[in-house]
Scaffold this motif. Sequence first.
Motif, PDB file in Angstrom:
ATOM      1  N   PHE A   1       0.919  -1.281   0.128  1.00 14.11           N
ATOM      2  CA  PHE A   1       0.033  -0.068  -0.061  1.00 14.11           C
ATOM      3  C   PHE A   1       0.860   1.405   0.180  1.00 14.11           C
ATOM      4  O   PHE A   1       0.582   2.108  -0.651  1.00 14.11           O
ATOM      5  CB  PHE A   1      -0.950  -0.054   1.400  1.00 14.11           C
ATOM      6  N   SER A   2       2.029   1.130   0.903  1.00 19.37           N
ATOM      7  CA  SER A   2       2.858   2.346   0.883  1.00 19.37           C
ATOM      8  C   SER A   2       3.458   2.523  -0.682  1.00 19.37           C
ATOM      9  O   SER A   2       3.422   3.793  -1.181  1.00 19.37           O
ATOM     10  CB  SER A   2       3.908   2.132   1.896  1.00 19.37           C
ATOM     11  N   ALA A   3       3.968   1.390  -1.285  1.00 20.31           N
ATOM     12  CA  ALA A   3       4.706   1.678  -2.316  1.00 20.31           C
ATOM     13  C   ALA A   3       3.686   2.106  -3.557  1.00 20.31           C
ATOM     14  O   ALA A   3       4.152   2.731  -4.610  1.00 20.31           O
ATOM     15  CB  ALA A   3       5.116   0.330  -2.856  1.00 20.31           C
ATOM     16  N   SER A   4       2.234   1.663  -3.611  1.00 21.13           N
ATOM     17  CA  SER A   4       1.119   2.270  -4.660  1.00 21.13           C
ATOM     18  C   SER A   4       0.539   3.332  -4.196  1.00 21.13           C
ATOM     19  O   SER A   4      -0.028   3.816  -5.226  1.00 21.13           O
ATOM     20  CB  SER A   4       0.186   1.035  -5.003  1.00 21.13           C
ATOM     21  N   ASP A   5       0.859   4.028  -3.084  1.00 16.90           N
ATOM     22  CA  ASP A   5       0.323   5.295  -2.719  1.00 16.90           C
ATOM     23  C   ASP A   5      -1.418   5.009  -2.549  1.00 16.90           C
ATOM     24  O   ASP A   5      -2.024   6.060  -2.895  1.00 16.90           O
ATOM     25  CB  ASP A   5       0.447   6.442  -3.781  1.00 16.90           C
ATOM     26  N   ILE A   6      -1.495   3.984  -2.297  1.00 21.58           N
ATOM     27  CA  ILE A   6      -3.110   3.618  -2.085  1.00 21.58           C
ATOM     28  C   ILE A   6      -3.587   3.754  -0.733  1.00 21.58           C
ATOM     29  O   ILE A   6      -2.696   3.182   0.189  1.00 21.58           O
ATOM     30  CB  ILE A   6      -3.630   2.221  -2.529  1.00 21.58           C
ATOM     31  N   ASP A   7      -4.557   4.670  -0.254  1.00 14.82           N
ATOM     32  CA  ASP A   7      -5.030   4.503   1.011  1.00 14.82           C
ATOM     33  C   ASP A   7      -5.909   3.425   1.359  1.00 14.82           C
ATOM     34  O   ASP A   7      -7.106   3.171   0.882  1.00 14.82           O
ATOM     35  CB  ASP A   7      -5.945   5.972   1.121  1.00 14.82           C
ATOM     36  N   PRO A   8      -5.434   2.488   2.418  1.00 12.42           N
ATOM     37  CA  PRO A   8      -6.264   1.513   2.759  1.00 12.42           C
ATOM     38  C   PRO A   8      -7.808   1.514   2.989  1.00 12.42           C
ATOM     39  O   PRO A   8      -8.634   0.849   2.668  1.00 12.42           O
ATOM     40  CB  PRO A   8      -5.487   0.564   3.544  1.00 12.42           C
ATOM     41  N   ALA A   9      -7.781   2.937   3.763  1.00 10.27           N
ATOM     42  CA  ALA A   9      -8.974   2.971   4.259  1.00 10.27           C
ATOM     43  C   ALA A   9     -10.183   3.308   3.036  1.00 10.27           C
ATOM     44  O   ALA A   9     -11.379   3.253   3.239  1.00 10.27           O
ATOM     45  CB  ALA A   9      -9.181   4.321   5.298  1.00 10.27           C
ATOM     46  N   SER A  10      -9.527   3.873   2.087  1.00  2.22           N
ATOM     47  CA  SER A  10     -10.560   4.271   1.050  1.00  2.22           C
ATOM     48  C   SER A  10     -11.050   3.074   0.304  1.00  2.22           C
ATOM     49  O   SER A  10     -11.955   3.056  -0.428  1.00  2.22           O
ATOM     50  CB  SER A  10      -9.762   4.983  -0.064  1.00  2.22           C
ATOM     51  N   LEU A  11     -10.639   1.684   0.425  1.00  4.04           N
ATOM     52  CA  LEU A  11     -10.933   0.646  -0.103  1.00  4.04           C
ATOM     53  C   LEU A  11     -12.094  -0.137   0.733  1.00  4.04           C
ATOM     54  O   LEU A  11     -12.968  -0.984   0.222  1.00  4.04           O
ATOM     55  CB  LEU A  11      -9.802  -0.488  -0.143  1.00  4.04           C
ATOM     56  N   ILE A  12     -12.557   0.540   1.623  1.00  4.38           N
ATOM     57  CA  ILE A  12     -13.472  -0.241   2.875  1.00  4.38           C
ATOM     58  C   ILE A  12     -14.982   0.400   2.145  1.00  4.38           C
ATOM     59  O   ILE A  12     -15.106   1.521   2.524  1.00  4.38           O
ATOM     60  CB  ILE A  12     -13.191   0.329   4.400  1.00  4.38           C
ATOM     61  N   HIS A  13     -15.725  -0.435   1.882  1.00  4.74           N
ATOM     62  CA  HIS A  13     -17.227  -0.160   1.879  1.00  4.74           C
ATOM     63  C   HIS A  13     -17.955  -0.438   3.011  1.00  4.74           C
ATOM     64  O   HIS A  13     -18.757  -1.320   3.042  1.00  4.74           O
ATOM     65  CB  HIS A  13     -17.623  -0.807   0.606  1.00  4.74           C
TER      66      HIS A  13
END
Length: 359
Positions: free
Chosen positions: A318-330
């Motif tokens: 997640f840190s390498a891809s700059d994706i916020d994990p919280a944004s994946l939660i529905h």
Amino acid sequence: MEYINLFFIALFELSNAMAPYILFGLLFAGILHEFVPDTIVTKHLGKDNIFSVIKATLFGIPLPVCSCGVIPLATSIKKSGASKGATLSFLISTPITGVDSILATYGIFGWIFTIYRVITSMIIAMVAGILTNIFDKEESPVKSGFSAIKASNTLSPTFSLQKKEEASCCSTESSCCSTEKKDFWLTSAFRYAFVTLLGDIAKPLVWGLLLGALITVAIPQSISEILIEYSWISYIIVIAIAVPMYVCATASLPIAAGLMLSGVSAGAAFVFLSAGPATNTVTIGVVKKMLGTRSLAIYLGSIVVGSIIFGLGLDYLFSASDIDPASLIHMHEEVGMIAMLSSVILWGLVGYLLLMKKA
């Protein structure tokens, strides 16, 4: 006095949560025992090699069985001749990667998290099984099979007597044998499930429930605050909470989502998703009794080390891809009559079996 009340409330809630799945797992194991010949289990899962471990892992993936419901199934395939490694792989992969859990994971976290969870769970299960086959060698399958038969006869004399009667019936009249098998297979399944298998796990089940309730009371309510404050040891804290605690794979999802939304890292939440469903005090007690201390150490070590390694790996991705994990939660839970009735039935059966053993 307050802690005593909280303990019994926790025990009541824990029993209600686990009982329906334990009873379902017992019944499923009993039916499998009647329709799946022991020779099939021995042929595919009985050898101390990597292929039996892979087969056991793959066999456990689609089953919608939780960490308590898998106990009787694992006990059953072990009695049928499965190796220790295959049994342990099945015991780990099944509760984490059931179909219901996979779909629920996708619904809450999306496909990245789901694929990662399934693949890493398979790897942990296979590693545990292979290590068990290497460092905890099985006795000869024939001897193991005789031991299982002896244990079965000790726990269920009526079941043993029925089998003898069926054998004599077959030797004299084949039509009589086929009729009796057709009419009484369900009775045999129930007796195997709720006398033989439940008798094997009754004592560790009781101790596991009592210890699990005690741990539930002792765990602080503000878990997420502690994990955020001590982020550098969040993995260890999560492991310490997840390993003894009972939580099924599906129920662990909203907890993990809540942790992530509170600021806990995705890796630490993943550790909870991995170690939580795969272990609890009940399963730990049963594994020790069924497979021995060395297999138990491999079981816990593989889950703990594997969960932490893959948790760190997820944080790195997640840190390498700059994706916020919280944004994946529905981004629900209530105790119904079935759960309470199941709890009463389970405690009644366990109490009866323990009293019969002492008598």
